[in-house]
Motif scaffolding. Structure first.
Motif, PDB file in Angstrom:
ATOM      1  N   MET A 143       0.765  -1.191   0.306  1.00 29.30           N
ATOM      2  CA  MET A 143      -0.144   0.033  -0.143  1.00 29.30           C
ATOM      3  C   MET A 143       0.831   1.008   0.184  1.00 29.30           C
ATOM      4  N   ASN A 144       1.914   1.384   0.857  1.00 29.14           N
ATOM      5  CA  ASN A 144       2.856   2.542   0.889  1.00 29.14           C
ATOM      6  C   ASN A 144       3.527   2.788  -0.199  1.00 29.14           C
ATOM      7  N   ILE A 203       2.486   2.099  -3.415  1.00 30.35           N
ATOM      8  CA  ILE A 203       1.389   2.643  -4.415  1.00 30.35           C
ATOM      9  C   ILE A 203       0.880   3.891  -3.980  1.00 30.35           C
ATOM     10  N   TYR A 204       0.538   4.407  -2.735  1.00 30.31           N
ATOM     11  CA  TYR A 204       0.309   5.564  -2.623  1.00 30.31           C
ATOM     12  C   TYR A 204       1.484   6.694  -2.485  1.00 30.31           C
ATOM     13  N   GLY A 205       2.712   6.213  -1.922  1.00 30.54           N
ATOM     14  CA  GLY A 205       3.797   7.067  -1.832  1.00 30.54           C
ATOM     15  C   GLY A 205       3.295   8.493  -0.893  1.00 30.54           C
ATOM     16  N   GLU A 206       3.353   9.654  -1.503  1.00 31.06           N
ATOM     17  CA  GLU A 206       3.171  10.940  -0.923  1.00 31.06           C
ATOM     18  C   GLU A 206       1.642  11.218  -1.276  1.00 31.06           C
ATOM     19  N   HIS A 207       0.986  10.645  -1.914  1.00 32.45           N
ATOM     20  CA  HIS A 207      -0.471  11.083  -2.464  1.00 32.45           C
ATOM     21  C   HIS A 207      -1.546  11.107  -1.421  1.00 32.45           C
ATOM     22  N   PRO A 208      -2.476  11.730  -1.415  1.00 31.63           N
ATOM     23  CA  PRO A 208      -3.548  11.733  -0.224  1.00 31.63           C
ATOM     24  C   PRO A 208      -3.908  10.521   0.152  1.00 31.63           C
ATOM     25  N   ARG A 209      -4.217   9.936   1.192  1.00 27.38           N
ATOM     26  CA  ARG A 209      -5.042   8.593   1.471  1.00 27.38           C
ATOM     27  C   ARG A 209      -6.297   8.988   2.095  1.00 27.38           C
TER      28      ARG A 209
END
Length: 221
Positions: free
Chosen positions: A40-41, A43-49
């Motif tokens: 998950m981390n 895929i998301y990186g620094e994008h809003p969750r």
């Protein structure tokens, strides 16, 4: 994916972004909180969750909570609430099979074929000249869209380049996909395995993954 893959992969985490319509598959060595959170981390990186929808799998629920996502679970027995997830899983399996079939590589190479299928799907332009990659990052994919398993010529990394100084600059290799940092914005890296490492092991579709221990993907540009 039904059976173990090369380099220790046992399972796969499939993720679909409802907003950007991006599809992702990340191989894992086990189904647990740690492996799922790591996927998950990435895929998301620094994008809003924001919200995260899943079935009633504890690893998914626990990892989503640790990742800072608001987890909403599907209702058991109600197909409408988990139908999209099932559809995306089938799309990944079908796409992975097609890439493996076209490449001629054994089925145990699914840990590379699956992510490559998802990446190519995400960067492909639609009739409006848009893609999920563009929706996510605001730029079009600047690299080459290569067929999985095709032969390429690449520059070996200095750490693995043991050729004579008079040898050709480029070496033949097998294209295995794209390397992306957390968040998914491609930085120019391709994954290529040296062609010579495939000389010897059986290429039968049911070949055991253990015979490809020396066939390692190298990062190149």
């Amino acid at each position: 994916m039904g059976r173990g893959g090369v380099h220790g992969a046992k399972n796969a985490y499939v993720h679909y972004d409802l907003g950007a319509k991006g599809l992702y598959m990340i191989p894992t060595s086990a189904i647990n909180d740690v492996q799922t959170l790591k996927a998950m981390n990435h895929i998301y990186g620094e994008h809003p969750r924001r919200c995260y929808y899943s079935d009633n799998s504890k690893p998914l629920e626990n990892a989503a909570t640790m990742a800072g996502l608001k987890c909403e679970k599907s209702q058991p027995g109600v197909s409408q609430t988990n139908g999209l997830a099932a559809t995306m899983n089938k799309a990944v399996i079908s796409g992975t099979r097609r890439l493996l079939c076209n490449s001629g590589l054994p089925a145990c190479w699914w840990p590379y074929a699956g992510p490559c299928y998802c990446f190519l799907r995400n960067v492909m332009l639609d009739e409006n000249n848009e893609s999920s990659y563009y929706e996510q990052h605001g730029v079009h994919f600047p690299g080459k869209m290569l067929p999985f398993g095709c032969m390429v010529y690449y520059m070996p990394p200095p750490t693995t380049d043991h050729r004579a100084k008079a040898a050709p600059t480029l070496r033949p290799g097998i294209f295995l996909g794209y390397r992306t940092p957390p968040g998914g914005l491609w930085a120019g890296d391709y994954l290529v395995a040296d062609f010579d490492t495939f000389q010897g092991p059986s290429m039968h579709t049911d070949a055991e993954p253990g015979i490809f221990k020396t066939c390692r993907a190298q990062i190149t540009r």
